[in-house]
Design a protein around this motif. Structure first.
Motif: not given
Length: 412
Positions: A195-197, A221-222, A226-227, A265-268
């Motif tokens: 999958t390309f994001y 999900d930037w 950031e959070t 967050a790691f996944r993003e």
């Protein structure tokens, strides 16, 4: 290089052995080829099974074997010939299945390898030498150990790029490698199914937009990154300082973690890094060749160690996890010593050819591998008469041009 000086009693006192040098070399040889102590006593004169067992248990620890491996790697880096094989900036990680007894708490059936036992997991430099090895149970996902081997590498060779096979394709692993300052570039066999994001729902590309989801669902999900960026940095610092083990973290992030915000967050971050690496992989043929060459080296090393550890059909007869770890590391130490010695022999051959008038180039030497076996005799009675002879200083230099010539700028 005197790697054997790393071994000795835990107290640091005198080893109180008749010939410490010879005994440590013999113990490494016996453990490296997976020979039992009783078999060694039958085939090697002047040594008993009890003595070899005592040395292994009292003088050789996992940490000391790691230090000995580091000494061999550092000496290997001094040889000019290794410059033809790579620059030491990349490493490939892969495992090979090792049989153990079934009645073993760590032994499991491996779906990937089709055997029963454990996995010898190696980090192999682009210069063919093993930087770090460890024993991994079959039921554990190998990718969680990719970063751990680089962090525990204590040699002067400090690679910043790590290659792996398809098992290395994981978003948390991509993220952790990025946070640790490493570039993870696995061999992507099934890139068409990946999958390309997009960086945003409105982002569109002229030539490659067809690779991305057209519904706008696969978007980074930037805001989530950031959070939780401070949390990600705390985790990476904890791993770097040794207060948190990277395999433990990746195991937690790889199982039932989808409701965990840190996992998300790691996944993003991993999605963003993996997408960039996917695009690089499919657009750069030279990169694909380098990745394939690196992963081929680690697979060749696995075959080489399987050939060296030929006794007992490769079965590890120990049920103690520490002794299983020792067995894997002793085989790697022996393999590194053989690779080092073979490289010295190759350098002598090169000098002889040059003396006869042959012109040897870097390209010629790059086609040679130190995983040669024809000159090694595995079977028979092992002579120990020369163990008292300390090896002399080796010559690390070759009269070969290893630096690539810079191209002259084209005339305007």
């Amino acid at each position: 290089m005197e790697w054997w000086r790393r071994f000795g009693p835990a107290s640091g006192s005198d080893p109180k052995l008749k010939d410490p040098f010879g005994r440590y070399v013999l113990t490494t040889f016996v453990g490296g080829i997976n020979m039992t102590f009783a078999e060694a006593a039958r085939h090697i004169a002047g040594v008993s099974a009890h003595e070899l067992s005592a040395i292994t248990n009292r003088h050789l620890s996992v940490e000391k074997i790691n230090e000995a491996i580091t000494d061999v790697v550092n000496a290997f880096m001094r040889l000019d010939l290794v410059k033809a094989w790579g620059d030491g900036t990349s490493v490939a990680a892969d495992g090979t299945q090792m049989d153990t007894f079934i009645d073993n708490l760590l032994a499991e059936s491996s779906i990937r390898y089709g055997g029963f036992g454990g996995i010898a997991y190696h980090h192999i430099s682009d210069q063919y030498i093993a930087l770090f090895s460890r024993f991994v149970p079959c039921g554990v996902w190998e990718a969680v150990y990719i970063i751990d081997g680089l962090l525990k590498n204590a040699s002067q060779m400090k690679p910043d790029t790590i290659h792996a096979d398809t098992q290395g394709q994981s978003f948390p692993v991509f993220c952790l490698a990025h946070l640790m300052g490493f570039e993870l570039m696995p061999r992507i066999r099934n890139w068409k199914d990946r999958t390309f994001y997009r960086p945003s729902a409105s982002a569109r590309y002229r030539h490659i937009d067809v690779l991305f989801d057209q519904g706008g669902r696969n978007v980074i999900d930037w805001r989530l990154i950031e959070t939780h960026w401070r949390d990600l940095m705390r985790v990476s610092i904890a791993i770097r300082d040794g207060t948190l083990a990277s395999p433990l973290l990746l195991r937690r992030l790889g199982s039932n973690s989808h409701r965990n915000q840190i996992y998300r967050a790691f996944r993003e971050v991993g999605r963003a890094v993996a997408t960039v690496q996917l695009l690089r992989f499919i657009s750069d043929p030279s990169l694909r060749r380098r990745v394939t060459a690196a992963t081929n080296k680690v697979e060749s090393f696995n075959n080489f160690t399987d050939w060296l550890a030929f006794c007992n059909g490769g079965l590890i007869a120990e049920n103690d996890p520490v002794e299983q770890e020792k067995a894997v590391k002793l085989t790697s130490l022996l393999a590194n010593c053989v690779i080092f010695h073979t490289t010295l022999d190759l350098m002598n051959v090169v000098r002889d050819l040059q003396a006869e008038g042959w012109q040897i180039t870097r390209e010629d030497l790059a086609a040679i591998s130190p995983y040669l076996t024809d000159h090694i005799m595995r079977f028979g009675t092992y002579a120990t008469t020369e163990l008292t002879v300390r090896p002399g200083a080796f010559n690390p230099h070759l009269d070969v041009e290893f630096e690539a010539e810079e191209e002259e700028p084209a005339a305007v």
